[in-house]
Design a protein around this motif. Structure first.
Motif, PDB file in Angstrom:
ATOM      1  N   SER A  49      38.003  39.068  46.424  1.00  0.00           N
ATOM      2  CA  SER A  49      38.572  38.153  47.425  1.00  0.00           C
ATOM      3  C   SER A  49      37.601  37.024  47.758  1.00  0.00           C
ATOM      4  O   SER A  49      38.028  35.886  47.993  1.00  0.00           O
ATOM      5  CB  SER A  49      38.946  38.928  48.693  1.00  0.00           C
ATOM      6  OG  SER A  49      37.808  39.531  49.271  1.00  0.00           O
ATOM      7  N   GLU A  50      36.298  37.323  47.782  1.00  0.00           N
ATOM      8  CA  GLU A  50      35.315  36.270  48.054  1.00  0.00           C
ATOM      9  C   GLU A  50      35.286  35.251  46.918  1.00  0.00           C
ATOM     10  O   GLU A  50      35.189  34.037  47.158  1.00  0.00           O
ATOM     11  CB  GLU A  50      33.932  36.894  48.253  1.00  0.00           C
ATOM     12  CG  GLU A  50      33.809  37.658  49.567  1.00  0.00           C
ATOM     13  CD  GLU A  50      32.557  38.521  49.645  1.00  0.00           C
ATOM     14  OE1 GLU A  50      32.064  38.740  50.763  1.00  0.00           O
ATOM     15  OE2 GLU A  50      32.083  38.986  48.578  1.00  0.00           O
ATOM     16  N   ALA A  51      35.378  35.725  45.688  1.00  0.00           N
ATOM     17  CA  ALA A  51      35.437  34.808  44.550  1.00  0.00           C
ATOM     18  C   ALA A  51      36.717  33.979  44.583  1.00  0.00           C
ATOM     19  O   ALA A  51      36.703  32.772  44.299  1.00  0.00           O
ATOM     20  CB  ALA A  51      35.342  35.585  43.247  1.00  0.00           C
ATOM     21  N   GLN A  52      37.821  34.623  44.949  1.00  0.00           N
ATOM     22  CA  GLN A  52      39.092  33.900  45.014  1.00  0.00           C
ATOM     23  C   GLN A  52      39.046  32.776  46.038  1.00  0.00           C
ATOM     24  O   GLN A  52      39.600  31.693  45.803  1.00  0.00           O
ATOM     25  CB  GLN A  52      40.218  34.879  45.330  1.00  0.00           C
ATOM     26  CG  GLN A  52      40.560  35.795  44.168  1.00  0.00           C
ATOM     27  CD  GLN A  52      41.520  36.907  44.542  1.00  0.00           C
ATOM     28  OE1 GLN A  52      41.661  37.250  45.721  1.00  0.00           O
ATOM     29  NE2 GLN A  52      42.189  37.483  43.539  1.00  0.00           N
ATOM     30  N   ALA A  53      38.364  33.000  47.143  1.00  0.00           N
ATOM     31  CA  ALA A  53      38.261  31.967  48.177  1.00  0.00           C
ATOM     32  C   ALA A  53      37.509  30.746  47.647  1.00  0.00           C
ATOM     33  O   ALA A  53      37.907  29.597  47.890  1.00  0.00           O
ATOM     34  CB  ALA A  53      37.568  32.527  49.407  1.00  0.00           C
ATOM     35  N   LEU A  54      36.413  30.979  46.908  1.00  0.00           N
ATOM     36  CA  LEU A  54      35.652  29.862  46.356  1.00  0.00           C
ATOM     37  C   LEU A  54      36.462  29.129  45.291  1.00  0.00           C
ATOM     38  O   LEU A  54      36.512  27.888  45.271  1.00  0.00           O
ATOM     39  CB  LEU A  54      34.337  30.371  45.765  1.00  0.00           C
ATOM     40  CG  LEU A  54      33.475  29.329  45.040  1.00  0.00           C
ATOM     41  CD1 LEU A  54      33.084  28.196  45.979  1.00  0.00           C
ATOM     42  CD2 LEU A  54      32.238  29.971  44.436  1.00  0.00           C
ATOM     43  N   PHE A  55      37.116  29.859  44.407  1.00  0.00           N
ATOM     44  CA  PHE A  55      37.884  29.225  43.342  1.00  0.00           C
ATOM     45  C   PHE A  55      39.059  28.431  43.905  1.00  0.00           C
ATOM     46  O   PHE A  55      39.434  27.394  43.351  1.00  0.00           O
ATOM     47  CB  PHE A  55      38.360  30.267  42.333  1.00  0.00           C
ATOM     48  CG  PHE A  55      37.346  30.594  41.283  1.00  0.00           C
ATOM     49  CD1 PHE A  55      37.631  30.395  39.942  1.00  0.00           C
ATOM     50  CD2 PHE A  55      36.099  31.097  41.623  1.00  0.00           C
ATOM     51  CE1 PHE A  55      36.700  30.688  38.958  1.00  0.00           C
ATOM     52  CE2 PHE A  55      35.158  31.402  40.653  1.00  0.00           C
ATOM     53  CZ  PHE A  55      35.447  31.192  39.311  1.00  0.00           C
TER      54      PHE A  55
END
Length: 331
Positions: free
Chosen positions: A10-16
């Motif tokens: 989820s943290e990666a998804q927020a950045l992407f």
């Protein structure tokens, strides 16, 4: 690569999402290397899947990181096959992920060649020269942070862990490198942005019609402004040696140097100081591996490198004082 800082999907998804790269569908930590936290990420955008590398920087600061990312973008825009960092709408290349500076770059195709032939070496040598030439128009300045100043600071830190013979070798070599750095001929060497860590595992090749084709250089996070001949020496100490003994592989060295020289002819002063730079490159990586081995950081995935490898390389470079012509000659 390693994983020191855990990043959730989820943290990666927020950045992407912020970077408009699509929806992250997979995130996998990378076990290789020792400096930063790295993840391979796949993201879907408009029905297509694209692959990226998400890196969290464990030692580089928010202030230091733009140099590396701007250099990569500069090289990519000048025709050098390197990962290109992704910018947000404001042009920023550095982002905050879990209070660490982070960046996202496209993932290059291909695989590393861990048993390079003269053909592999020729392609790497030619692109290294083109990379140096492309870097001439890169304006930001940052020294090689693992250069002589760092060696002088770090040798005393690792000395307590060494045998008497190792202490003698490393202190004598450090004194020699300080002597070389004080020479007027050294000060006059051409310099600019260098990769400074272009080992076999930082280069990728595709296979086209059963032949290797270089697809890119990556991992520029030791880059800095230094002499181009030092960058060449670092490569020769990895691509053109026997891994078991550290001895020079003359065929690979000939191929590497000849291809580099065809793209950017070496100056007489560079030829004269190449043997000293080979010793410098071996000292730099022996020292950093000693530091990482004896003073390790915690990481959930980590593969430490063996310090003794570059001790052998340094011993070979000191005891077999090959001049330039001998080094470059084909066996």
């Amino acid at each position: 690569m390693a994983v020191y800082t855990e990043v959730s999907l989820s943290e990666a998804q927020a950045l992407f999402k912020q970077l408009k790269l699509g929806h992250v569908t997979s995130l996998k930590g990378c076990a290789g290397g020792i400096e930063n936290t790295n993840y391979f990420a796949s993201a879907e955008l408009e029905g297509q899947t694209h692959d990226y590398v998400l890196t969290l920087f464990e030692r580089l600061s928010f202030e230091q990181l733009p140099f590396y990312l701007q250099l990569m973008k500069h090289l990519a825009q000048h025709g050098i096959a390197v990962p290109e960092p992704t910018a947000n709408d404001k042009g920023a290349l550095v982002f905050d992920v879990k209070s660490k500076p982070a960046a996202v770059v496209n993932k290059l195709s291909g695989a590393s060649e861990l048993a390079p032939t003269p053909e592999h070496c020729a392609q790497v040598g030619a692109m290294l020269a083109r990379m140096h030439l492309a870097g001439r128009s890169f304006e930001p300045q940052q020294p090689n942070l693992r250069g002589l100043s760092w060696w002088n600071d770090t040798v005393p830190v690792v000395l307590p862990y060494l045998t008497q013979a190792q202490k003698a070798l490393i202190t004598q070599e450090l004194a020699y490198q300080n002597h070389v750095a004080a020479l007027s001929s050294y000060a006059a060497l051409p310099r600019g942005p260098i990769h400074a860590d272009l080992f076999r595992d930082n280069v990728l090749f595709d296979t086209v019609n059963h032949a290797p084709v270089l697809s890119g250089f990556f991992d520029f996070y030791f880059a800095g402004i230094d002499t181009w001949i030092f960058d060449l020496a670092v490569c020769l100490n990895d691509w053109c040696i026997d891994l078991e003994t550290g001895k020079n592989n003359a065929q690979n060295a000939h191929s590497f140097i000849a291809s580099y020289n065809q793209e950017r002819p070496l100056l007489a002063a560079e030829r004269a100081l190449l043997p000293a730079m080979l010793r410098a490159g071996a000292l730099r990586f022996w020292l950093s591996r000693l530091w990482d081995f004896h003073l390790p950081r915690e990481a959930s995935m980590l593969q430490a490198h063996d310090p003794s490898h570059f001790e052998r390389v340094l011993t070979q470079r000191v005891s077999h004082l090959l001049d330039f012509d001998t080094l470059a000659a084909c066996a």
